[in-house]
Motif scaffolding. Structure first.
Motif, PDB file in Angstrom:
ATOM      1  N   VAL A 253      95.555  17.679  50.358  1.00 55.64           N
ATOM      2  CA  VAL A 253      94.123  17.808  50.647  1.00 55.64           C
ATOM      3  C   VAL A 253      93.906  19.206  51.490  1.00 55.64           C
ATOM      4  O   VAL A 253      92.664  19.807  51.223  1.00 55.64           O
ATOM      5  CB  VAL A 253      93.630  16.731  51.543  1.00 55.64           C
ATOM      6  CG1 VAL A 253      92.412  16.858  52.277  1.00 55.64           C
ATOM      7  CG2 VAL A 253      93.645  15.344  50.774  1.00 55.64           C
ATOM      8  N   ARG A 254      94.790  19.684  52.045  1.00 58.87           N
ATOM      9  CA  ARG A 254      94.594  20.821  52.871  1.00 58.87           C
ATOM     10  C   ARG A 254      94.586  21.963  51.850  1.00 58.87           C
ATOM     11  O   ARG A 254      93.745  22.732  52.097  1.00 58.87           O
ATOM     12  CB  ARG A 254      95.642  21.015  54.026  1.00 58.87           C
ATOM     13  CG  ARG A 254      95.636  22.323  54.690  1.00 58.87           C
ATOM     14  CD  ARG A 254      96.731  22.629  55.595  1.00 58.87           C
ATOM     15  NE  ARG A 254      96.757  21.503  56.762  1.00 58.87           N
ATOM     16  CZ  ARG A 254      98.019  20.676  56.654  1.00 58.87           C
ATOM     17  NH1 ARG A 254      98.899  20.636  55.775  1.00 58.87           N
ATOM     18  NH2 ARG A 254      97.849  19.639  57.370  1.00 58.87           N
ATOM     19  N   ILE A 260      88.167  24.989  48.315  1.00 59.42           N
ATOM     20  CA  ILE A 260      87.086  24.855  48.369  1.00 59.42           C
ATOM     21  C   ILE A 260      86.381  25.748  49.337  1.00 59.42           C
ATOM     22  O   ILE A 260      85.266  26.127  48.970  1.00 59.42           O
ATOM     23  CB  ILE A 260      86.608  23.481  48.968  1.00 59.42           C
ATOM     24  CG1 ILE A 260      87.178  22.567  47.725  1.00 59.42           C
ATOM     25  CG2 ILE A 260      85.325  23.015  49.166  1.00 59.42           C
ATOM     26  CD1 ILE A 260      86.936  21.050  48.324  1.00 59.42           C
ATOM     27  N   THR A 261      86.926  25.928  50.417  1.00 57.74           N
ATOM     28  CA  THR A 261      86.336  26.856  51.309  1.00 57.74           C
ATOM     29  C   THR A 261      86.576  28.411  51.384  1.00 57.74           C
ATOM     30  O   THR A 261      85.876  29.140  51.747  1.00 57.74           O
ATOM     31  CB  THR A 261      86.862  26.320  52.908  1.00 57.74           C
ATOM     32  OG1 THR A 261      88.402  26.434  52.999  1.00 57.74           O
ATOM     33  CG2 THR A 261      86.206  25.095  53.246  1.00 57.74           C
ATOM     34  N   LYS A 262      87.623  28.929  50.422  1.00 57.71           N
ATOM     35  CA  LYS A 262      88.044  29.947  50.255  1.00 57.71           C
ATOM     36  C   LYS A 262      87.548  30.934  48.838  1.00 57.71           C
ATOM     37  O   LYS A 262      87.364  30.135  47.857  1.00 57.71           O
ATOM     38  CB  LYS A 262      89.358  30.302  50.329  1.00 57.71           C
ATOM     39  CG  LYS A 262      89.956  30.316  51.700  1.00 57.71           C
ATOM     40  CD  LYS A 262      91.609  30.522  51.717  1.00 57.71           C
ATOM     41  CE  LYS A 262      92.163  30.295  52.932  1.00 57.71           C
ATOM     42  NZ  LYS A 262      93.667  30.913  52.717  1.00 57.71           N
ATOM     43  N   ASP A 267      82.579  36.266  45.098  1.00 57.17           N
ATOM     44  CA  ASP A 267      81.609  36.170  44.103  1.00 57.17           C
ATOM     45  C   ASP A 267      80.774  35.034  44.489  1.00 57.17           C
ATOM     46  O   ASP A 267      79.907  34.536  43.586  1.00 57.17           O
ATOM     47  CB  ASP A 267      82.092  35.963  42.765  1.00 57.17           C
ATOM     48  CG  ASP A 267      82.942  34.658  42.503  1.00 57.17           C
ATOM     49  OD1 ASP A 267      83.298  34.009  43.516  1.00 57.17           O
ATOM     50  OD2 ASP A 267      83.482  34.599  41.360  1.00 57.17           O
ATOM     51  N   GLY A 268      80.999  34.221  45.508  1.00 53.71           N
ATOM     52  CA  GLY A 268      80.205  32.892  45.735  1.00 53.71           C
ATOM     53  C   GLY A 268      80.639  31.811  45.279  1.00 53.71           C
ATOM     54  O   GLY A 268      80.114  30.638  45.423  1.00 53.71           O
ATOM     55  N   PHE A 273      86.884  26.124  42.104  1.00 54.11           N
ATOM     56  CA  PHE A 273      86.103  26.070  40.951  1.00 54.11           C
ATOM     57  C   PHE A 273      85.859  27.197  40.057  1.00 54.11           C
ATOM     58  O   PHE A 273      85.168  27.384  38.997  1.00 54.11           O
ATOM     59  CB  PHE A 273      84.562  25.532  41.348  1.00 54.11           C
ATOM     60  CG  PHE A 273      84.810  24.272  42.172  1.00 54.11           C
ATOM     61  CD1 PHE A 273      85.232  23.048  41.462  1.00 54.11           C
ATOM     62  CD2 PHE A 273      84.418  24.271  43.279  1.00 54.11           C
ATOM     63  CE1 PHE A 273      84.978  21.845  42.317  1.00 54.11           C
ATOM     64  CE2 PHE A 273      84.320  23.245  44.234  1.00 54.11           C
ATOM     65  CZ  PHE A 273      84.754  22.037  43.739  1.00 54.11           C
ATOM     66  N   ASP A 274      86.678  28.464  40.608  1.00 52.64           N
ATOM     67  CA  ASP A 274      86.500  29.721  39.937  1.00 52.64           C
ATOM     68  C   ASP A 274      87.202  29.896  39.021  1.00 52.64           C
ATOM     69  O   ASP A 274      88.667  29.963  38.966  1.00 52.64           O
ATOM     70  CB  ASP A 274      86.935  30.837  41.024  1.00 52.64           C
ATOM     71  CG  ASP A 274      86.228  31.989  40.574  1.00 52.64           C
ATOM     72  OD1 ASP A 274      86.090  32.411  39.491  1.00 52.64           O
ATOM     73  OD2 ASP A 274      86.015  32.974  41.890  1.00 52.64           O
TER      74      ASP A 274
END
Length: 467
Positions: A253-254, A260-262, A267-268, A273-274
């Motif tokens: 999870v970490r 998710i946060t980095k 590029d936003g 998901f990148d």
């Protein structure tokens, strides 16, 4: 104290938050067996000094073979129940320090059905461990009902009360064992164990002497087959620890939260998901983090010097349409792709044979600009090279250079911006190609003559008119 707390939490989690679902992932049933050696610890013992004096080889306190079988069900990764059966031969001699029983030796048979509680020790101490393991250490204690028989000899002679054949006797046994397991596969284990049988009788060896009851030690090797009620199971549950799985889940999870946060490439789009995690800084991307390529020419927009190439047009490594003959008309629209250099052509790339009535049909490429900019970029170099070749091939030709802007901003601002763009193009031709400045006149149309009501980038241009 921390380990005990975590262990308790893991057990509670199994019970309250879906023990069945957790155990469904693993094999909880097993059946197995093996062979080994029994060691007699009674009034008569195995492997005593002086045992070679006895001529009955099977009653000399030497090596004796025994076997075992079991079926086990683990209720959770820590605790299981086992039904087992151990059977074999036992033998012993008095040794050299045996009080008033010198010369006695025996051979016997023993069978012990038993019910055991099994404790998986390794899971109790794998706090924080997240690596998969192939090892397990199982302790057990239980209750058994032993049936046994013996033949007692004194100096190689049967005792007077000896009765041939089997004369079975009974005793209660408390089995205490320790078993090491090594995972060979998801279904098979190798086992090596030691078990002590503590009897409530002093007659297992056929000799009653002193106040201590008899014991038998059984060492063994064997194999276990693991199975479950559902197909597609993983390894046996004894190799899994819910505490370790909890640590692993938390770590997972970490890691996912970090993804998710980095956003390493800025590029936003978060790393998780990148699809292109190394996009160049400043590139415009889609929702999956892939650099946009609006014209579909294979060159991402942030590298594309001509991001609006026609669909299917061949482009160079910078996204610019190929112009094989250098007449300013891209190959995709050029009806005469082999026009001699310096020829004056129309918008379809066809050569204009003479300077005269057809001059108004001549094609001269336009120059395009970024927002609020009058900088002539490298993307326009080849376009201006075409203009320079036309002027050099036609020494009497003069050009009007008109600067245009898009619709954003005020009238006066855009008038001045259009003029700066026209002046910048003339300056570029003079400095880089040596064209006489007197061959140009400049003016600004500001935002009054847009080519497109929607494509603002097309309106930010400089165009040429032959005078």
């Amino acid at each position: 104290m921390r380990k005990v707390s975590l262990l308790g939490f893991a057990l509670l989690s199994l019970h309250v938050f879906g023990q069945t679902n957790y155990l469904d992932e693993y094999r909880t049933w097993s059946i197995g067996g093996g062979i080994g050696h029994t060691y007699m610890l009674g009034d008569l013992k195995s492997f005593q000094q002086g045992r070679d004096q006895y001529t009955r080889a099977n009653a000399r306190g030497g090596f004796t073979v025994a076997g075992y079988g079991h079926i086990t069900k683990f209720i959770n990764p820590f605790f299981g129940l086992q039904a087992a059966l151990t059977a074999g031969r036992v033998t012993g001699t008095p040794g050299t320090q045996s009080g008033n029983i010198p010369g006695r030796h025996f051979i016997g048979s023993i069978i012990v059905p038993e019910i055991n509680a099994s404790i998986n020790f390794i899971n109790a101490f794998r706090i924080g461990e997240v690596r998969p393991t192939k090892h397990s250490f199982i302790g057990s204690v239980g209750y058994g009902f032993a049936i046994y028989d013996y033949e007692v000899y004194i100096n190689n002679t049967p005792t007077p009360n000896y009765t041939a054949g089997f004369n079975w006797r009974q005793a209660v046994a408390v089995p205490v064992g320790f078993n090491y397991k090594y995972r060979l596969s998801n279904t098979w284990d190798f086992d090596a164990g030691i078990k002590g049988f503590f009897f409530n009788s002093d007659l297992i060896d056929g000799t009653v002497y002193g106040s201590t009851n008899d014991q038998v030690i059984f060492t063994s090797v064997g194999a276990t087959y693991n199975f479950g009620t559902k197909a597609g199971k993983k390894e046996s549950v004894v190799y899994r620890s819910p505490v370790s799985d909890l640590y692993e889940f938390t770590a997972s999870v970490r890691r996912d939260m970090d993804k998710i946060t980095k956003d390493d490439d800025g590029d936003g789009v978060p790393n998780m998901f990148d699809k292109e995690p190394n996009t160049a800084k400043g590139a415009v991307v889609d929702g999956a983090g892939r650099a946009l390529d609006v014209d579909g020419d294979g060159i991402p927009d942030h590298l594309d010097e001509d991001p609006f190439s026609p669909k299917g047009a061949k482009v160079d490594s910078k996204g610019r349409e190929l112009d094989s003959d250098g007449d300013g008309v891209p190959d995709s629209r050029d009806l005469e792709p082999n026009t001699p250099k310096g020829s004056l052509v129309d918008v379809r790339g066809r050569a204009i044979k003479s300077v005269g009535g057809g001059l108004n049909d001549a094609f001269i490429p336009q120059v395009y600009f970024a927002v609020n900019s009058a900088l002539v970029t490298s993307a326009n170099a080849e376009r201006l090279a075409v203009v320079a070749r036309l002027l050099n091939a036609n020494p009497d030709m003069k050009l009007k250079v008109i600067g245009h802007t898009d619709k954003t901003g005020g009238e006066e601002y855009n008038r001045r911006l259009g003029q700066r763009r026209a002046d910048a193009v003339v300056d570029y031709l003079v400095r880089n190609f040596g064209i006489d400045k007197s061959r140009f006149t400049t003016e600004s149309a500001g935002k009054s003559q847009p080519l497109s009501p929607r494509l603002l980038n097309i309106n930010r241009r400089v165009e040429f008119i032959i005078q």
